[in-house]
Design an enzyme around this catalytic site. Structure first.
Site, PDB file in Angstrom:
ATOM      1  N   ASN A  11      67.839  78.584  28.763  1.00 12.62           N
ATOM      2  CA  ASN A  11      68.762  79.012  29.836  1.00 12.62           C
ATOM      3  C   ASN A  11      69.419  77.804  30.503  1.00 12.62           C
ATOM      4  O   ASN A  11      70.610  77.815  30.821  1.00 12.62           O
ATOM      5  CB  ASN A  11      68.011  79.835  30.885  1.00 12.62           C
ATOM      6  CG  ASN A  11      67.533  81.147  30.320  1.00 12.62           C
ATOM      7  OD1 ASN A  11      68.333  82.001  29.973  1.00 12.62           O
ATOM      8  ND2 ASN A  11      66.228  81.302  30.209  1.00 12.62           N
ATOM      9  N   ASP A  68      64.829  68.580  36.428  1.00 12.83           N
ATOM     10  CA  ASP A  68      63.657  69.245  36.985  1.00 12.83           C
ATOM     11  C   ASP A  68      64.093  69.964  38.244  1.00 12.83           C
ATOM     12  O   ASP A  68      64.849  69.417  39.060  1.00 12.83           O
ATOM     13  CB  ASP A  68      62.514  68.266  37.283  1.00 12.83           C
ATOM     14  CG  ASP A  68      61.180  69.016  37.356  1.00 12.83           C
ATOM     15  OD1 ASP A  68      60.747  69.557  36.326  1.00 12.83           O
ATOM     16  OD2 ASP A  68      60.590  69.093  38.452  1.00 12.83           O
ATOM     17  N   PHE A 153      68.033  83.505  35.158  1.00 13.29           N
ATOM     18  CA  PHE A 153      66.655  83.339  34.681  1.00 13.29           C
ATOM     19  C   PHE A 153      65.782  82.901  35.851  1.00 13.29           C
ATOM     20  O   PHE A 153      66.260  82.673  36.966  1.00 13.29           O
ATOM     21  CB  PHE A 153      66.598  82.319  33.537  1.00 13.29           C
ATOM     22  CG  PHE A 153      66.915  80.907  33.945  1.00 13.29           C
ATOM     23  CD1 PHE A 153      68.226  80.492  34.102  1.00 13.29           C
ATOM     24  CD2 PHE A 153      65.898  79.986  34.178  1.00 13.29           C
ATOM     25  CE1 PHE A 153      68.522  79.193  34.487  1.00 13.29           C
ATOM     26  CE2 PHE A 153      66.182  78.682  34.556  1.00 13.29           C
ATOM     27  CZ  PHE A 153      67.503  78.290  34.716  1.00 13.29           C
ATOM     28  N   HIS A 181      72.510  74.399  42.509  1.00  8.10           N
ATOM     29  CA  HIS A 181      71.843  73.100  42.465  1.00  8.10           C
ATOM     30  C   HIS A 181      72.154  72.363  41.153  1.00  8.10           C
ATOM     31  O   HIS A 181      72.512  71.205  41.145  1.00  8.10           O
ATOM     32  CB  HIS A 181      70.330  73.340  42.592  1.00  8.10           C
ATOM     33  CG  HIS A 181      69.844  74.474  41.722  1.00  8.10           C
ATOM     34  ND1 HIS A 181      70.213  75.785  41.935  1.00  8.10           N
ATOM     35  CD2 HIS A 181      69.093  74.484  40.594  1.00  8.10           C
ATOM     36  CE1 HIS A 181      69.686  76.538  40.997  1.00  8.10           C
ATOM     37  NE2 HIS A 181      69.008  75.781  40.166  1.00  8.10           N
TER      38      HIS A 181
HETATM   39  P1  ITT Z   1      62.147  72.059  31.081  1.00  7.39           P
HETATM   40  O1  ITT Z   1      61.109  71.308  31.888  1.00  7.39           O
HETATM   41  O2  ITT Z   1      61.835  72.103  29.632  1.00  7.39           O
HETATM   42  O3  ITT Z   1      63.547  71.600  31.372  1.00  7.39           O
HETATM   43  P2  ITT Z   1      61.264  74.345  32.664  1.00  7.39           P
HETATM   44  O4  ITT Z   1      61.591  75.801  32.591  1.00  7.39           O
HETATM   45  O5  ITT Z   1      59.817  73.924  32.594  1.00  7.39           O
HETATM   46  O6  ITT Z   1      62.112  73.605  31.542  1.00  7.39           O
HETATM   47  P3  ITT Z   1      61.478  73.351  35.396  1.00  7.39           P
HETATM   48  O7  ITT Z   1      60.113  72.777  35.380  1.00  7.39           O
HETATM   49  O8  ITT Z   1      62.578  72.513  35.953  1.00  7.39           O
HETATM   50  O9  ITT Z   1      61.955  73.751  33.932  1.00  7.39           O
HETATM   51  O10 ITT Z   1      61.549  74.764  36.107  1.00  7.39           O
HETATM   52  C1  ITT Z   1      60.757  75.126  37.202  1.00  7.39           C
HETATM   53  C2  ITT Z   1      60.801  76.589  37.417  1.00  7.39           C
HETATM   54  O11 ITT Z   1      61.980  76.912  38.144  1.00  7.39           O
HETATM   55  C3  ITT Z   1      60.778  77.485  36.195  1.00  7.39           C
HETATM   56  O12 ITT Z   1      59.973  78.587  36.482  1.00  7.39           O
HETATM   57  C4  ITT Z   1      62.215  77.910  36.018  1.00  7.39           C
HETATM   58  O13 ITT Z   1      62.306  79.210  35.462  1.00  7.39           O
HETATM   59  C5  ITT Z   1      62.706  77.914  37.459  1.00  7.39           C
HETATM   60  N1  ITT Z   1      64.120  77.559  37.529  1.00  7.39           N
HETATM   61  C6  ITT Z   1      64.686  76.389  37.141  1.00  7.39           C
HETATM   62  N2  ITT Z   1      66.021  76.442  37.331  1.00  7.39           N
HETATM   63  C7  ITT Z   1      66.298  77.661  37.844  1.00  7.39           C
HETATM   64  C8  ITT Z   1      67.491  78.320  38.232  1.00  7.39           C
HETATM   65  O14 ITT Z   1      68.681  77.729  38.106  1.00  7.39           O
HETATM   66  N3  ITT Z   1      67.393  79.563  38.698  1.00  7.39           N
HETATM   67  C9  ITT Z   1      66.203  80.183  38.821  1.00  7.39           C
HETATM   68  N4  ITT Z   1      65.036  79.641  38.467  1.00  7.39           N
HETATM   69  C10 ITT Z   1      65.075  78.381  37.986  1.00  7.39           C
END
Ligand code: ITT
Length: 197
Positions: A11, A68, A153, A181
């Site tokens: 996503n 992140d 997502f 963000h």
């Molecule tokens: P990578 O580390 O592989 O990039 P990840 O899904 O583990 O992928 P993060 O640690 O940055 O990424 O994500 C932290 C959480 O925040 C995770 O549950 C995501 O689904 C959520 N998240 C990240 N960006 C978001 C967004 O734009 N909208 C809603 N939820 C988000």
């Protein structure tokens, strides 16, 4: 310009391609045989972004960036924050994370004193020569009392950005990217990379 986006989140990749546009060809760690989970153990959002970008750069020597993101809820003293991905525990998914978040806020009731929150995103860029630059983006908003919308997502169904009547999940991808963000941080990244040309 070709660059690796150090993520395993499809996503995020879709959003990044849309935000950065046709000037950038985004590759993934898997394109270079990196298929293991990249460690995220620094304890801060900025630190995790740097850790992920550095991990891929050390193994490829190629320019790469990582994102992140954490959701900070004021009534929960900034939780889930850096633990957003595993808020409901290891092996749990976004549905479980949202259930836990809404449950915590419901349990606080009036004592929560509001449902203000923000997404905080750091994008760390490692250039081929090892130069590190970090770009930050914040989206302020509120946590809704139930899920709204079907797009996006993660926590998108329960995050209503400031000044809007809709959750991120009720916006189109383009509408979200304008105010999100990630949109803010990645447009700063794009501006920087294009200025290097
Ligand atoms: P990578 O580390 O592989 O990039 P990840 O899904 O583990 O992928 P993060 O640690 O940055 O990424 O994500 C932290 C959480 O925040 C995770 O549950 C995501 O689904 C959520 N998240 C990240 N960006 C978001 C967004 O734009 N909208 C809603 N939820 C988000």
């Amino acid at each position: 310009m070709q660059i690796i986006f150090a993520t395993s989140n499809q996503n995020k990749l879709i959003e990044a391609r849309s935000i950065l546009g046709p000037s950038f060809t985004l590759l993934t760690p898997a394109d270079y045989g990196i298929t293991e989970d990249i460690p995220e153990t620094s304890g801060t959002i900025r630190g995790n972004a740097i850790q992920k970008a550095r991990y891929v750069w050390e193994r490829t020597g190629l320019p790469c960036f990582a994102d992140d993101t954490g959701l900070e809820v004021d009534a929960l003293n900034g939780a889930p924050g850096v633990f957003s991905a595993r808020y409901a525990g290891p092996g749990k998914n976004s549905e479980d994370n949202i259930d836990k978040l809404l449950g915590e806020l419901d349990a606080l009731g009036e004592a929560a004193g509001g449902r203000s929150a923000r997404f905080r995103c750091s994008v760390a860029l490692m250039e081929a020569d090892g130069r590190l630059t970090v770009f930050d983006g914040i989206a302020e908003g509120n946590i809704t009392s139930c899920r709204c919308g079907t797009r996006g997502f993660g926590y998108d169904p329960v995050f209503r950005p400031e000044g809007m009547e809709k959750s991120f999940s009720e916006l189109t991808e383009q509408e979200k990217n304008v105010i999100s963000h990630r949109g803010k941080a990645m447009r700063a990244l794009a501006g920087y990379l294009l200025s290097l040309k």
